[in-house]
Structure formats: C-alpha cells, structure tokens
Design an enzyme around this catalytic site. Sequence first.
Site, PDB file in Angstrom:
ATOM      1  N   TYR A   1     -14.479 -11.918   4.020  1.00 21.71           N
ATOM      2  CA  TYR A   1     -13.661 -11.885   2.803  1.00 21.71           C
ATOM      3  C   TYR A   1     -14.341 -11.158   1.647  1.00 21.71           C
ATOM      4  O   TYR A   1     -15.564 -11.222   1.509  1.00 21.71           O
ATOM      5  CB  TYR A   1     -13.513 -13.321   2.279  1.00 21.71           C
ATOM      6  N   GLU A   2     -13.535 -10.641   0.733  1.00 23.39           N
ATOM      7  CA  GLU A   2     -14.015 -10.089  -0.556  1.00 23.39           C
ATOM      8  C   GLU A   2     -15.104  -9.034  -0.355  1.00 23.39           C
ATOM      9  O   GLU A   2     -16.048  -8.931  -1.123  1.00 23.39           O
ATOM     10  CB  GLU A   2     -14.565 -11.202  -1.477  1.00 23.39           C
ATOM     11  N   GLY A   3     -14.959  -8.238   0.688  1.00 24.46           N
ATOM     12  CA  GLY A   3     -15.997  -7.259   1.029  1.00 24.46           C
ATOM     13  C   GLY A   3     -17.001  -7.925   1.952  1.00 24.46           C
ATOM     14  O   GLY A   3     -17.503  -9.001   1.664  1.00 24.46           O
TER      15      GLY A   3
END
Length: 600
Positions: free
Chosen positions: A407-409
């Site tokens: 997630y989120e990079g």
Amino acid sequence: MEKDILRGGQFLVKESNCEAIFTPEDFNEDQLMMKEAVTEFLDREVWAKKAQFEQKDYALTESCMRQAGELGFLSVAVPEEYGGMGLGFVDTVLVCDYISGATGSFSTAFGAHTGIGTLPITLYGNEAQKQKYVPKLASGEWFGSYCLTEPSAGSDANSGKTKAVLSDDGTHYKITGQKMWISNAGFCRLMIVFARIEDDKNITGFIVEYDPENPNGITMGEEEHKLGIRASSTRQVFFNETVVPVENMLSTRGNGFKIAMNALNVGRIKLAAACLDAQRRTISESVKYANERIQFKTPISSFGAIRQKIAEMATNCWVGEAATYRASKDIEDRIELRKNNGKDTHQEAELKGVEEYAIECSILKVAVSEFVQKCTDEGIQIFGGMGFSEDTPMESAWRDARISRIYEGTNEINRMLCIGMLIKKAMKGHVNVLEPAMAVKEELMGIPSFDVPDYSELFSEEKSIIKNLKKLFLMVAGAALQKYGEKIEQQQQLMLAASDILIQIYLAESAILRAEKMAKKDGEAQAKEQIAMAKLNLFHAIDVIETAGKHSIISFSSGDEQRMMLMGLKRYIKYVNMPNIIELRHIIAEKVIQENKYCF
C-alpha cells in the site's frame, strides 16, 4: 516562547531533547476520550464480528462504515465549515490508529475513504467543490474511492493511459480507461479519478460521481480474491466516455501527479498508525494464549523462547508508536505555524505541513508495516498449530498485515524515496548535510580520543551512540554521493542500504527520547520497562546499521578509502558498556506477561 520545530529530515543533523517531542503519554483528556470511544466502537462492531469479515461480508464493512460516519469518526480531519470536527493532525492519526486494530478489511475501507477518498478534495478542491462534496463524505452519506492505479501504471503512477477528452462545446470531459485495485469501489458514490488530457506530461485529477442507477459509462469488475483484507471491496473500474463536467476538475490541469503524491504522504503516516493497534491486539492475544497454554506442566509464557518473542513484539510496537506520534505532532505544529503566520490558507498550511515531513512519512510507512508483519508472524508461532487455524485470530491478522508493505507505495519505493527526498532537501539547503559530512571526513582523518566518557547519567551512552550513527550515515551516504553524483538514483541497492540506516536512526532516537521523557516525569523505576525497550531497540538498530554500512562500503569503495570507512564504521557503532540483552528482554516480557496484555 515559540517552540523550535525541526524541519523534515533535520533529525539527522540536529539533536532533539525529550521535552520537545510528543509521545502517546502526552495525550490530553479529549484525546483519551476519543481513543476510548473509538476502541469501544471497534470492540463492539468490528472485533466481535471478525469471523464475518473473513467470510467476505462486504455489506458488513459498509454498515460499519455508516456507523463510523454517524459517530463522527469519518470527519475528524475535515474542517468544521464542511461538516467535520476540524481536529488536529495528532487526533487524525490517533483515530486512524485505534480504529484499524481489529481487521484489515475495515481498516482499508476507513483509510481509503478518509484519506485518499476525501483529502484530495479538502486539500485541492475549490470552495464550490468542497461545499458540494465534503459534508456528504464527512457524514458517511457518501463513500469515496481513489482511482489512480492501472494495469500498466503502479509505482510509476504518472504513466497512466486513462484519457480525458474535452467536448466540442467545452462544458465537459469524457473519461475513458481502466483502473484496478480500487478500494471501496463496490459501495462508493464518489471517485477521485486521474486521467491524461491530450499528451500532457502529467495526469489531471477529476471528481467523478457514481450512481449505480445511472452508471454514466462506468462499469465494475467482480470483487478481487485477495490473500487478506477479504471484506474490503476491491474491484477494477472501467470508464467508457464517462461524462464529467469541467467544473469537476480537481485543482488545475496537469496537477494530478502532485495531488497523488501529496495524498500518499498523508496516507503513509496514517498507514503506519493503522499498523499499531493491530500489533497491540496481536500481542495481547498471544500473551493470553501463552499464559493459558500448559506444556511440560507449566505455562509456555514462562519459557525463555516465548518470552523473547513477547519482548521483541512489544518493543517493536512501542518504538513504532514513539516514532509515529513524534512525527504526527511535528506535522501538526508545522501546520499551525503556517496557519498562524497568515500567509497560508488552511489548505496550503496542511499541504505544506505534511509535505515538509515526507521523509519521516516514508520512514514510518516502511518501519511500522514491517513491524506488524513480524508481530503477526510471531503471533502464529506462539499459538503453534492453533495459530495456523482459522479458529484463532492470528492467521487472518498475518494475511491482513501483508498488504501494508505494498500500500501507499511499496516499501522499496519508500526506502528510495526517503533518501531521494533527503538529497533534494540538502540541495535546496533545507537540511545542511554537506558541512556535517565534511566534518565527519575530517574526524576520521584525525586521531580518535581514547578517553572513557562518564556515562553515569541515564541514556548518556545511548545518545552518544545515536550521534555516532548519524555520523556513520553521513560518512557512507556522503562518500557514495561523491562517487555517483546525480546518478546515485541508479544505485538502488546502495539507496536501500542508506535508507535502512536512516530508518533505524529515526526509530532509535524516537524511542530513547520517549523513554527519557517518561523517566524524567515518573522516575526511572516507573519507566524501567520503557528504558529496557529503548535500549533493546538501539542494540538491534546497530546490527541493522552495521550490516547495511558494511555492504555499502565494500561495494563502492576500495583501498585506503575502504579501510578508513570500515574503521569509521567500527568506531561509530561501538559501545563502552554493552547491554545485557537477555536481561532487557526479561524485564519487558515479565511486565507484559503479568499484565496479560500489551500494557504500555
């Protein structure tokens, strides 16, 4: 007196004293009441129904989200004028922390809605857009989703192929393309969609309403079958000439990439927070089981092998809390400072406040997502065969934890980001890395001092080591930068190693400052477990740093330079008084086992 706030990344070159940092022990009465209210809701509505979430009960996720909206939990970060509570950044992080502990399914729905589903409008929307959409999102009347990822555009978010074509009369755009891994897709009424206009270099953001009764060219794929977060609605979304009025463009043309990146900065620190309570609950369940499970006529919690696991799990969780809330308060203070100087609007202050600490946000995202994975893995191990069974909460916790490193990079992207951003800040003069790096070089050429310092004061030796670890980072990163210059970004393995050093420094310093603050306030005897955790964590940090430093030095240097740096490495990780690791673990585990839960 105005508090001197360190800028993002400056922790590397400046010292912080424990009074200047915020810790969970500093929560005020309102924050403690909020924590209690969130925990009560989670225990009643989510933890008690954990088995249903594992059966892919998407309707249950939606219904819990509606209740969270009714209780105001979706509106914490939303300004009051748009129907929100308008609370500070620490409150936002606190709610995200305690609402995320029971199941990754609900945690994902909550995070996607309040973060990337709502924030882009509150931060980048114009007044009309905010008035129209934010109150609906804050109350839970509507749910939001975020359509960025495409089959060919994941980490390289700006390479998306979804197109937005302006109509001949200039009143609307028609969006065509495919998005994937869209959280909340199954029950959202609003989408933040990123598309490219003509051959623009950067993508553009749009606010797109979705009504299943009148789909406007939007179709959904089936629910994805996933390793974890099973009751989180995740679908592909297809746009076929979806009509979007021109007034629904978010911010300006070509600004979508910036919106996406800044939304992710906030998402990263909130993701770290979302991994905290999952650890607390995993530790508590593991300890209860270890206290009840009898083998060889004794509870397994009395065995050293189990106590070691409990001590390490508790330490990682406590260190993650220290670092997450330290950064949250820094962001909150920076936002307030920008608002009070009168130059920035609320939006700008919030945006720039979070952007300032993008390095710390990436550090936290990586560290705490890896802690939660370790924690749930050890949880399964403590439960033994039962841990592998769906009848205990461990296996679902382990599966849910796995997504947080993507997630989120991904963690690899975030590791490289924190070093890349530090280099950029150094180039702009925001973090003076060059002078300290030169000073370290000179120090290495000089004759080392053989005086034995007086380390009688609490943490005096540990703080001296932290100072040396910062020098070690400057030595290794400075030499690598000198060798490769701007091409350092092509040396991904060196950047990953440098980020491991940077991450450990931030965590170790945060933990020591948290324990020191407690010891000063309550006395060393009262804080003995916290002191033990800070010391244990530093010992582990040095192991990670030594390995990363050695790998780097022997890979990019040779001859005298290599010998000098390896000597420097040895000097900078040296203890005068080695800690007794087994004793430290015993102190921590004893407390957790006695309390029968995570108790810090």
